[in-house]
Structure formats: C-alpha cells, structure tokens
Design a protein around this motif. Structure first.
Motif, mmCIF file in Angstrom:
data_model
loop_
_atom_site.group_PDB
_atom_site.id
_atom_site.type_symbol
_atom_site.label_atom_id
_atom_site.label_comp_id
_atom_site.label_asym_id
_atom_site.label_seq_id
_atom_site.Cartn_x
_atom_site.Cartn_y
_atom_site.Cartn_z
ATOM 1 N N THR A 1 3.394 1.799 -5.738
ATOM 2 C CA THR A 1 2.521 1.808 -4.571
ATOM 3 C C THR A 1 2.170 0.377 -4.174
ATOM 4 O OG1 THR A 1 0.252 2.279 -3.865
ATOM 5 C CG2 THR A 1 0.669 2.428 -6.222
ATOM 6 N N VAL A 2 2.343 0.079 -2.896
ATOM 7 C CA VAL A 2 2.133 -1.295 -2.430
ATOM 8 C C VAL A 2 0.639 -1.626 -2.429
ATOM 9 C CG1 VAL A 2 2.482 -2.895 -0.517
ATOM 10 C CG2 VAL A 2 4.246 -1.216 -1.051
ATOM 11 N N LEU A 3 -0.146 -0.857 -1.667
ATOM 12 C CA LEU A 3 -1.581 -1.157 -1.617
ATOM 13 C C LEU A 3 -2.245 -0.910 -2.969
ATOM 14 C CD1 LEU A 3 -2.723 0.201 1.881
ATOM 15 C CD2 LEU A 3 -2.479 -2.169 1.172
ATOM 16 N N ASP B 1 -4.437 8.211 -5.794
ATOM 17 C CA ASP B 1 -4.619 8.465 -7.231
ATOM 18 C C ASP B 1 -4.150 7.298 -8.102
ATOM 19 O OD1 ASP B 1 -2.094 9.433 -6.111
ATOM 20 O OD2 ASP B 1 -1.592 10.004 -8.161
ATOM 21 N N LEU B 2 -3.067 6.622 -7.680
ATOM 22 C CA LEU B 2 -2.549 5.530 -8.519
ATOM 23 C C LEU B 2 -3.497 4.328 -8.505
ATOM 24 C CD1 LEU B 2 1.194 5.779 -7.415
ATOM 25 C CD2 LEU B 2 0.240 6.526 -9.608
ATOM 26 N N ILE C 1 10.369 7.739 0.592
ATOM 27 C CA ILE C 1 9.019 7.245 0.288
ATOM 28 C C ILE C 1 7.967 8.202 0.835
ATOM 29 C CG2 ILE C 1 7.437 5.264 0.440
ATOM 30 C CD1 ILE C 1 10.045 4.480 -0.890
ATOM 31 N N ASP D 1 9.337 1.710 6.688
ATOM 32 C CA ASP D 1 8.731 1.294 7.964
ATOM 33 C C ASP D 1 9.775 0.970 9.040
ATOM 34 O OD1 ASP D 1 6.227 1.677 6.981
ATOM 35 O OD2 ASP D 1 5.744 -0.440 6.691
#
Ligand code: UD1
Length: 419
Positions: free
Chosen positions: A164-166, A123-124, A328, A306
């Motif tokens: 958000t990273v991606l 969504d972001l 996260i 991660d």
C-alpha cells in the motif's frame, strides 16, 4: 459545476510542461506536521486535492502560505482531530494520521472518502500503527490511534493486492519519531514513497531503503524544518503521452522523469509509437496505425493502475484486440461504460477489459466518475468525431493542473463551461 467540452479531430503538436506530483505533494505536505519549524515545499501543483490538504493542515493549527507553486507550512502547535467536514473530500487525508501519531502520539481522523474506485480499506495502515504500539478505535465514522509511546518494530504491509502506497507513507511518518528501529517489509516501492523519504531525511529522519520492499528507520528524537522540491507527476506525464498517442503529430513533455514512466513508455512503444528522450523531455510520434497490446496493472515498476483508464481510451481505436487487466483495484472500470457510449467495443470479464479496436469514436455527453476515468474521457474526446461533453469535471481538477489549458496549448479544441 464545470463541464469540459472537447471538439474532437484536431491534431496535437507542441510542448507541455509537467507539474509536480500530486501523490508526492500530499504526503509531503502532511509530513510537515512532524516539526514545529517551517518547511518550504516547491513545485506543489495547483490542484483541488492539494487545496484540501492545505485546508486540513490549517484546520490542525498549522500556518500555511502559498505563492506560485511554493508552499510554506509552520506547525508550531497541532491539534490532533481532523473532522469529517475537512477530510471527507479526499481519501489522501488519511495520511495525516501517521505524522500526528508520530508527533503527538494521538490522532483522530474521519474515515476517508475520495475516489469511487471500489472498496478502499485502511486496515494495513492501522496494522502498521498497532505494530508500533498504538491502539486503534473506530467509532462514529472516525478512526482514533493513540499510544503512550511508539516503539520501533518489524512490520509487513503486504495486503491482498500487494503493498500500500499511502499505508507505507503513513507508517513511515509515524515511525521516524519512534523509539529504536522500525523495519517495514513489503513496503511500496513507488517513486512518491522515495520522495517522501528523501524529504523526511532532510528533516533529520534516518531512513534507508526507500524504493525497495524493505525500509529501515532509526527513530530520532525530533525533526527540523526543511526545503524540498516535489518530483514530476508521472501520471500527468503519462496522460499527456497518451494524448500525443491518441491525437498527436509530435508531442513533447518537459520536466518529466522517464525512469518513473518506463512501463508506460514500453506499452506505448509496443503499440507502435516512437518515443525519444533527452534531459527530462520525452517526445512521442506516431508510426502508422495504433497497434493493440495486452496490459496488466501492477505495483511500481509495473504498469500503473493510475494509467489504466487512459490506455483503455487509446486501445479503443487500436488495430486488433487488447486485454487490460486491473490487479490493484479490480473494480476500477467506470470509464468503460462511458467509452462504450462513444462507440468503443469493450467487454468486462471480471477484472479484465477485453477491447476490440474500432475505426473511430463519436462524441457524446459522458459522466466523469473518478479522476483517471475522467482523464480517459477527455483523451477519447480528442479522437472522437464531434463534441464530447464531460460532466462532473471536479474529478479532473483533483489531479490535473490546468489540463484544459495545457491541451489547448497543444492544439486541442477544448473549453471549460461553468454550469
Ligand atoms: C495510491 C495513490 C493512487 C494509486 C494507488 C495505487 C495517492 C494519494 N494515491 O493510493 O493514485 O492508484 O496508490 O498505486 O498516492 N489496500 C488494502 N488495505 C489498506 C490499504 C490498501 O487492502 O490498508 C488495498 C487497496 O484496496 C488496493 C491496494 O491495496 O487494492 C493498493 O492500494 P494503495 O496502494 O493503498 O492505494 P493508495 O495508497 O490509497
């Protein structure tokens, strides 16, 4: 389907070279779609996720060549539709949306699959595209974004679990060819975002502030080809440090960047390990028994989600009790039930794993469920008594280049069996 068998109890020692970052390489490869000219990317890890990304680029019409870690992409013309067959295997496929929208003002991508670590919405990403003037349609499992033109805007990418990273990568890639100025607020600060921005700037983009929560992009008319070397994989590096912590006498990783790993280094020091570093090499040595520590995953520069599973594997045999809280991806605890089958004493309380250190683990057949959970099971196997058989290792091959060979070179007794 391959499986990995680890015969535990062998001491690790020696040096291992860290590969290029998967999470940098994937968006950087997607970014090559932004220009008709050739781009040359160095230190691209040989991983199945990278292979899927190259397949997607190829499917979209790009010419792709690959020779020992160097990938050349020339996307003279691009198609704008990435169908289910090519994107379903990897969630990061979603990061072709941004460059296609930026270049062609249109993109259709099947909604992503990938890691089974809970609900992973986009969504972001879509909110960011809409702020740039794009319309978004979701139909029959596909998401389509399109715009007559993209116009710079002020965009916040703050979600319930932080940035958000991606999503930051995607909006960045869409905005570099937009008209005027884009300001991305609450941007992810991860080193992989900085690496992408550096590559885009080499292509002629005008991006400032990457690595901080506010990124400012001055749109340009077009981008050109560029050459770039991907940063070291901080998660692979962290995983090998934990391998050294779990089973090592003295393990050195080379071609790593400590700054990117500081939170992991601090956690390992808090457990009592000695870390020394010089010129991209980091050495870990034990210092008596493993101490317990409480950890919370956070966006960079906090402790990375991660690395959470791998630390749970280490803390399973620490002296005392540890609490590991996942901020996260609150459901990212698939490794816990498998570690318990190996004798770990871990109870889940919401998004917190309460770990009571036990004296030892015992080998067992276990099931890899996602990339980092799988790595955690391999690490636990290094310590466990007897044989640990890790099934479904295709998850590991998504993100670790030659993990069995690299661990083997350190003295682990590890074999890959074709089933
Ligand atoms: C990237 C990494 C992954 C890492 C994660 C967090 C790649 C290829 N993958 O994944 O290894 O674990 O960052 O550091 O780089 N969210 C939303 N809406 C969105 C997008 C995300 O609510 O539109 C939520 C997610 O569900 C999650 C949090 O935001 O709770 C962070 O996710 P995000 O940073 O987007 O992860 P990825 O970029 O997919």
């Amino acid at each position: 389907m391959d499986k990995i068998i680890v015969h535990g109890g062998h001491t690790l020692a020696g040096t291992v070279k860290i590969s290029g970052s998967k999470n940098s390489a994937l968006p950087i490869l997607a970014a090559t779609l932004l220009t008709k000219e050739p781009c040359v990317i160095h230190r691209v890890p040989d991983l199945s996720d990278v292979h899927y990304m190259l397949q997607i680029l190829n499917h979209l019409g790009a010419e792709v060549e690959r020779a020992s870690g160097v990938v050349t992409v020339k996307a003279e013309k691009v198609d704008t539709v990435a169908p289910y067959d090519v994107v379903r295997k990897m969630r990061a496929s979603v990061c072709v949306l941004g460059p296609l929208l930026g270049r062609e003002k249109e993109a259709t991508v099947s909604l992503p699959g990938g890691c089974v670590i809970g609900d992973r919405p986009i969504d972001l990403h879509l909110r960011g595209f809409e702020a740039l003037g794009a319309a978004v349609r979701v139909h029959a499992g596909n998401v389509k974004v399109f715009a007559p033109e993209l116009v710079g805007a002020k965009i916040s990418l703050k979600g319930k679990f932080g940035s958000t990273v991606l999503g930051t990568d995607n909006v960045l890639m869409a905005s570099v060819l937009a008209e005027g100025t884009t300001v991305i607020e609450d941007a992810a600060c991860e080193p992989e975002v900085v690496d992408l921005a550096n590559f885009l700037n080499k292509m002629g983009a005008r991006i400032e502030g990457a690595g901080t929560p506010q990124i400012v992009v001055e749109g340009v008319k077009e981008l050109h080809g560029a050459e770039h070397e991907v940063i070291p994989d901080r998660i692979e590096a962290g995983t090998f440090l934990v391998a050294g912590a779990i089973a090592g006498r003295e393990v050195t990783i080379t071609r790593a960047k400590y700054d990117h790993l500081a939170a992991v280094g601090t956690a390992l020091e808090a457990c009592g390990f000695n870390l020394t570093r010089s010129n991209g090499a980091i050495t870990i040595r034990p210092n008596g028994s493993v101490g317990s520590v409480d950890l919370r995953t956070e966006p960079y520069p906090g402790f990375p989600t991660d690395m959470q599973a791998q630390m749970c594997a280490l803390l399973a045999t620490a002296r005392g009790d540890s609490e590991v809280t996942e901020n996260i991806f609150p459901q990212r605890f698939m490794h816990v039930s498998e570690l318990k089958r190996m004798g770990a004493a871990i109870e889940l309380d919401g998004a917190t794993a309460k770990i009571r250190g036990v004296n030892g683990l015992s080998g067992a057949p276990v099931m890899a469920s996602d990339l980092r959970a799988s790595a955690a099971l391999v690490l636990a196997g290094l310590k466990a008594e007897g044989e640990t058989e890790i099934n479904r290792v295709y998850h590991i091959d998504r993100g670790y280049e030659l993990i069995d060979e690299k661990l083997g070179s350190l003295g682990a007794h590890i074999e890959r069996v074709k089933v």
